[in-house]
Design an enzyme around this catalytic site. Structure first.
Site: not given
Length: 338
Positions: A48, A177, A229-230, A308
């Protein structure tokens, strides 16, 4: 063959700035976007950062990202604002939105911004760091184009809708994140380029079988939801909140465009000290919890990291040694200046 090399952070950032100015960005927008692209690579999220930079410029060239536009405020309360991103650069819009949430939280203890008609914010964790460095607890999330199936579905109907939760901690931060997919598409693209399988199950193939092959997952846009599914359910709820509070597009509406732009985002900040929680007290509480976590017994060859932690360690290393970059992509970006 390893094609990576290291370059100083300032070189990476100033190169991005030069290229963006050639593509119509003014100095302020170019510098903010460049810093966020560079910070992503600095913290080890090149998918990114540098790696996404050429694709970002393609969107600019095709008019999906307008470098001349800045967000405009549509609604305002002391602790809540709604903004229209006007299809400007997603990183610039998100940075401004988080700044506004921080300012409201600093004054009132809490502040939130709902942002519509914006674009991809690139590395989501950047905005968690932004909140934490201002002494705030930050929560933010975005919707995306459909790129993940509902649980039991055989076509993409949900977005991988990244979620960030950040807490300030001493001179660092604890930052989650996470996308709603087991792997982000940026991470899968890195494994695809290297012709490697992912370490864990990544999604479904055309027959609905679980696979670690990024090529098949990307081709079908059937990435595996986190928590099965959660994760699919959480993705839906984040989409409804972001689009509902911003009065913007939801994932299914973005999907009708066949391309990701005009998305919806949400930013929430809490300022602990304004809310009566001294920094030292919060630091001690977080520190004790992290110490207990790190004291856990582990299986052979494994280690425990808090959210993190690895990003911060990579940042320190890369500031000393230089930011790792893909040499081919780096050369192509440098040529854009000429």
């Amino acid at each position: 063959m390893d094609t990576s090399k290291r370059i100083p952070l300032i070189v990476l950032q100033t190169t991005f700035t030069q290229v963006l100015k050639k593509h119509g960005f003014d100095q302020e927008k170019a510098e903010i976007c460049s810093r966020l692209f560079a910070m992503a690579s600095l913290d080890g999220v090149a998918s990114h950062g540098l790696n996404r930079f050429p694709a970002f410029l393609e969107q600019v060239a095709r008019g999906k990202v307008n470098p001349n536009k800045a967000p405009i405020k549509e609604f305002s309360l002391p602790i809540m604002e709604r903004w229209n991103g006007q299809l400007g650069a997603g990183m610039y819009n998100a940075s401004l939105a988080m700044d506004r949430a921080i300012a409201m939280a600093s004054n009132n203890g809490m502040g939130c911004v709902a942002l519509n008609n914006t674009n991809h914010w690139m590395r989501a964790g950047n905005y968690g760091w932004q909140a934490a460095e201002a002494g705030c607890i930050g929560i933010c999330f975005t919707n995306t184009i459909p790129n993940m199936p509902a649980w039991g579905g055989k076509e993409p109907k949900l977005g991988n809708n990244p979620l960030v939760i950040a807490l300030p901690y001493r001179d660092k931060a604890v930052i989650l994140d996470t996308a709603m997919t087991q792997y982000s598409y940026g991470k899968m693209a890195i494994y695809k380029k290297a012709n490697q399988e992912l370490p864990y199950d990544a999604g479904f193939d055309s027959e609905g079988k679980i696979t670690k092959d990024p090529l098949q997952v990307i081709a079908e846009e059937l990435a595996l939801p986190i928590g099965l599914w959660k994760g699919a359910g959480l993705s839906m709820m984040l989409d409804l909140m972001a689009s509902g509070l911003s009065d913007g597009q939801s994932t299914y509406e973005i999907g009708r465009q066949k391309e990701e732009y005009g998305i919806s985002q949400f930013f929430l900040c809490l300022h602990p000290e304004t809310l009566g929680i001294p920094k030292e007290k919060l630091d001690n509480k977080i520190g004790n919890a992290l110490a207990d976590l790190k004291s856990s017994k582990v299986f052979e060859g494994m280690e425990i990291n808090y959210p993190g932690e690895q990003s911060f360690l990579r940042r320190e290393e890369n500031l000393k040694l230089g930011v790792p970059v893909d040499a081919d992509i780096w050369e192509s970006v440098k040529q854009m200046i000429e």
